[in-house]
Structures are given as structure tokens and as C-alpha cells.
Design an enzyme around this catalytic site. Sequence first.
Site, mmCIF file in Angstrom:
data_model
loop_
_atom_site.group_PDB
_atom_site.id
_atom_site.type_symbol
_atom_site.label_atom_id
_atom_site.label_comp_id
_atom_site.label_asym_id
_atom_site.label_seq_id
_atom_site.Cartn_x
_atom_site.Cartn_y
_atom_site.Cartn_z
ATOM 1 N N VAL A 110 21.917 32.773 77.116
ATOM 2 C CA VAL A 110 21.572 33.441 78.234
ATOM 3 C C VAL A 110 22.241 34.535 78.516
ATOM 4 C CG1 VAL A 110 20.995 31.127 79.150
ATOM 5 C CG2 VAL A 110 23.418 32.045 79.601
ATOM 6 N N LYS A 112 24.285 38.174 76.692
ATOM 7 C CA LYS A 112 24.789 38.974 75.173
ATOM 8 C C LYS A 112 25.288 40.391 75.823
ATOM 9 C CE LYS A 112 23.813 39.975 70.433
ATOM 10 N NZ LYS A 112 22.478 39.989 69.532
ATOM 11 N N GLY A 113 26.396 40.804 75.469
ATOM 12 C CA GLY A 113 26.921 42.187 75.643
ATOM 13 C C GLY A 113 27.962 42.310 74.687
ATOM 14 N N TYR A 115 31.185 42.254 75.354
ATOM 15 C CA TYR A 115 32.154 41.390 75.502
ATOM 16 C C TYR A 115 31.982 40.348 74.639
ATOM 17 C CZ TYR A 115 28.745 38.959 78.159
ATOM 18 O OH TYR A 115 27.438 38.366 78.319
ATOM 19 N N GLY A 116 30.780 39.873 74.254
ATOM 20 C CA GLY A 116 30.445 38.484 73.717
ATOM 21 C C GLY A 116 29.139 37.945 73.823
ATOM 22 N N VAL A 118 27.195 34.575 76.263
ATOM 23 C CA VAL A 118 26.970 33.276 77.233
ATOM 24 C C VAL A 118 25.988 32.419 76.855
ATOM 25 C CG1 VAL A 118 26.739 32.522 79.468
ATOM 26 C CG2 VAL A 118 28.041 34.629 78.906
ATOM 27 N N ASP A 230 36.901 43.370 95.574
ATOM 28 C CA ASP A 230 35.887 43.747 94.892
ATOM 29 C C ASP A 230 34.559 43.009 95.476
ATOM 30 O OD1 ASP A 230 33.955 45.882 93.735
ATOM 31 O OD2 ASP A 230 34.441 44.754 91.747
#
Length: 589
Positions: A110, A112-113, A115-116, A118, A230
Site C-alpha cells: 500500500v 513505497k518510498g 524509506y522502504g 508498507v 507538528d
Amino acid sequence: MGGGGNLVDGVRRWLFQRPSSSSSSSSSNNNNNNHEQPIFNSSSFSSSSNPNHSANSGELIIEEDLDFSGLTLINVPKRNHLPMDPHKKGETEFFTEYGEANRYQIQEVVGKGSYGVVASAVDSHTGERVAIKKINDVFEHVSDATRILREIKLLRLLRHPDVVEIKHIMLPPSRREFRDIYVVFELMESDLHQVIKANDDLTPEHYQFFLYQLLRGLKYVHAANVFHRDLKPKNILANADCKLKICDFGLARVSFNDAPTAIFWTDYVATRWYRAPELCGSFFSKYTPAIDIWSVGCIFAEMLLGKPLFPGKNVVHQLDLMTDFLGTPPPESISRIRNEKARRYLSSMRKKQPVPFSHKFPKADPLALRLLERLLAFDPKDRASAEDALADPYFSGLSNSEREPTTQPISKLEFDFERKKLVKDDVRELIYREILEYHPQMLEEYLRGGDQLSFMYPSGVDRFKRQFAHLEENQGKPGAAGGGRSTALHRHHASLPRERVPAPNGETAEESSDVERRAAAAVASTLESEEADNGGGYSARNLMKSASISGSKCIGVQSKTDKEDTIAEEEDNETVAELTDKVASLHNS
């Protein structure tokens, strides 16, 4: 999911956070009497200890019946699913070595980037849907690894129904050599930013319900002496049943001073549109939990307006928008500002009269506007605390102190690492220690001084790696079941556990291996052309890199409007000196 119809059992589930329940599970219809206000038949807030967590982080469980049938379901963007290859179904079985055989049944990628990855999955022990985030090369940068450590620790300690929950963290194969981590979260459908964009028919009951959850979660967080720092719509996860959860604690800090309401951190870089005035131009050398209250006020105003309240282009423009609406601050407020040049700037500003809130929000409930005025007070000392706001007449019939628990301040020992200069091995050991909180047998051995844990309790991560590799390889292939794309293109900004960077249609794993380099170059090119006049310090790498484990920015295929919104709002790494000489003069005392 459509926006019509009566709110059903799923709407009640926000107050039924039992261990086996999932706020993202499907709900079934039942017939309820309609009420304009929620009705509570009973109230009790209990705390139960989870064996996978420390004793001071008991899970909060609300046991009561809530009739919220006056609300309608909200629209959330849908995903396209990528079913598993039937010939590869056997690869979903993993964690056999550590007594977790077949616990998590992987369903689809679901997100992807850089970082890795999901993946969504089903926990076979509870039946609930979860999100599993694989974070690559955690220790590539000590600063990113420290942020991940901070967030993992905070999410373990802040156990509350209105804060996103870590369900589990996978045991790494090696205590001293692991590079990736796998974090299991509850699965949420969208975020408040997308909800506001997708729903133009939200009712006053929706607004009240949303704000109540935010303030209730914030009351608990602030009681622990934690400042989120934030808060913004993209960092508020949402389900169609109207349940909200605060996420992305990567910038959060814990106060340990004798005076916990007067803290100063030099690395603060909150998103500008939701940034309290005392943070613009370093106006105050110290700040308080009121910075989060201001952000909640901006979020609430955005719900009412359907657009951001203060979309400043830079710090000075941000201050101008604030004073255009709220009026120039009184001399006594200006006199408390420590930055002399900032005091001169505000003192020399032409006198502005405040705009009546009823003019800005003509259709809003007067009680809602009176509370909003308390949340958006220019002077932080005049802002309501989360606890005070929950007692406001606006929440009459909804607020109940027994459902709004407090907690003890977090122990200083938990964040002793913040005062030390850490190297990669230090952070790796600290993260490993946090992972053991989810493996109580191993934690017990670790605390006894055992050094051969990986031999006593083998890891299932190697099998998990193969499972994720298979999913990544098949994501986006033209022949894959589900039509070649596992994520909806319109999902541009996401917080875990949803998609981040959808790969172009037909792109294989090999072709997408340089996605970060290409996307970063594209972003840099776009920003160079669109931000030329501003000279902003927008970093393409910071857009692609997700240092937060529970919420982050992403680069996707954006419409021109969305792209402009992102560029204008998400300049988190700006420094005052990067904007204009006028702002720089405010920054330097």
C-alpha cells in the site's frame, strides 16, 4: 465510501478500543434512533496492562455505548488492490521460528518510498487489519535513526485511543548488525487533509466530534509532558467512521525541566501554516504546550472553512495573515517578546482591528467560534489548555472527564539519550532495546545480561524480507492481478500506513530501483522553476526521505493545485534567513 446514510457500529467503535477490535474493520448496519447529540449510557475508562509493554503504558479501553447516528460516514479515497499471486501464497507464511507462524497474512503493498515499503496484512490472532512498514537502512543517518528511536519510544509510552498505536515490532536477526526494521501498526484509511478535501458536506456534529478527539488525545500527550510540535491535517489519520488518531511524533519532544511549561528547542521546524505566532521569527525564547493548541485551532478553522486559515508564503506573510484576522497584539503581549527586533516589527505595524469570527465563519456554531477564539489567542498565555477546552460549553453532552484520562509525566531516564552524542552503534542498541519491549521473553533474558539472544530466539525477518521482495517485484507489473497498480494515483500525501510513492504503471522492481534519484531530480527541477522568486531552501531529499515511522510526506503524481499547495505549505526545513532579508532581521537578536 459514500457520505450518506446513518452512522453505524463503526462510528461507535472510536469508544470501543478493545484489544481485539480494529478501527478500520468493516461495520454492519443496525437501526438506531437518530439523535442530534451523542448519548452516553454509561461511562468508564479502564486501563489494562499489555504484556508486550511496560507497566506504565497500560492500554486505555473505553467501555460505553455511544449513539452517534446523527453523523454520516465520510468519504475517504479508495485503494486499488493487488491480490497475491496464487502460486506464491505459501510465501505469506513466516515467523515460524519465534512462535509467530502465519500470524500476519500479507495482502498488498500500500506504500513505497525511499524509506522502504508498507504492506497491509491481517493479524490472524485478532482478525484485524494492520499495516507493516519496512524501514530500510535505519542507521544510514544518525539523525534519522534518532528520530525513529524517539517516535518508537513515544508511541510505546503514549497508549491512548486517539494516538496511533504500534502493535508489534519484528525481532531483527542480529542484535549488532541489523539495518532494517519492521513495524506493525493499526491500519487507518486516510488522513484529515484528504477528508477535508473529499468532503464538502461535513456537519456541525462532524466538526465537534473531530475536535473532541484531537483535544482528548492532546490532553493525554501534554499530561505526559510531551509536545507534538507538528500537528497538521496530514498528521491526523482518519477512518470513514470518523475516528481520528494523532500520528507522526518524529518532531515531538519531552519536557523534563522543573517548569515543564517553559521549554526551548533550537531545532524546531514546524510546518508554517500551523505554526504558532511565538515560533515565527523566534519571537519567544521559550514556548509552551500552547504551540500545539494553536495548531489544533488552525486545523479546526480549516475544517470549518474547507481550506487553510493562514496559508503564508513566508514568515512575514504568515504574521501578516495572523494579524489581519486577529488584529495587532496588545502592547502587553508585545512586551513579553524577547526578540527586540521582533518587538519593533510588531510595534511598528499599523493598527489592525480583529475580524469578528462570525464574519469569517458565518455558518459556524457560535459555541464553536467562541472556543476557536480561545484556541487562536495570539498570546500563548491566553490560549486554553486541552483540558480546559474539553470543558468548554461547545462539548456539552459529549465531554466526560472519566473518558478523558491523564497520565504521569514520562520518566527522564527514558530519554537520557537526548543529552548524549550518539554514534550509529549506540542508536542501534537503543532501538534494539525498544524492539525487545514487544518480545517479553527476550527482554527478560536481555535484562539478565544474556548476549546470545538471536540463537535462543531466532528471527523470522529473513522470511519477511523475501515476502516483501516478492510484493515489491510484482507491484506495478502489467500482468499482475489487480491491473498493474496497487495504489491510487490521487493519494499524494500520506501518513503511515498508506501509500507514499506509487511507481509508474508497468515499472518493474529493477526499473524502479532508482525511483528516489529520479523523483528527487524531478522535484528539484520543479522547485527550481516555481520557487525561483522565493529562493526557498526546499530539499528534494527531504521530500523523499521519511524519517518518521508513523507519518510522512511523499512525492506522487500531483495535480498543479496539489503541487503548489505542497510547495507552499510543506517547507519544513526552512530557516528564517533563507526567506528574505526582512525576515532575517527578525531572526537575529
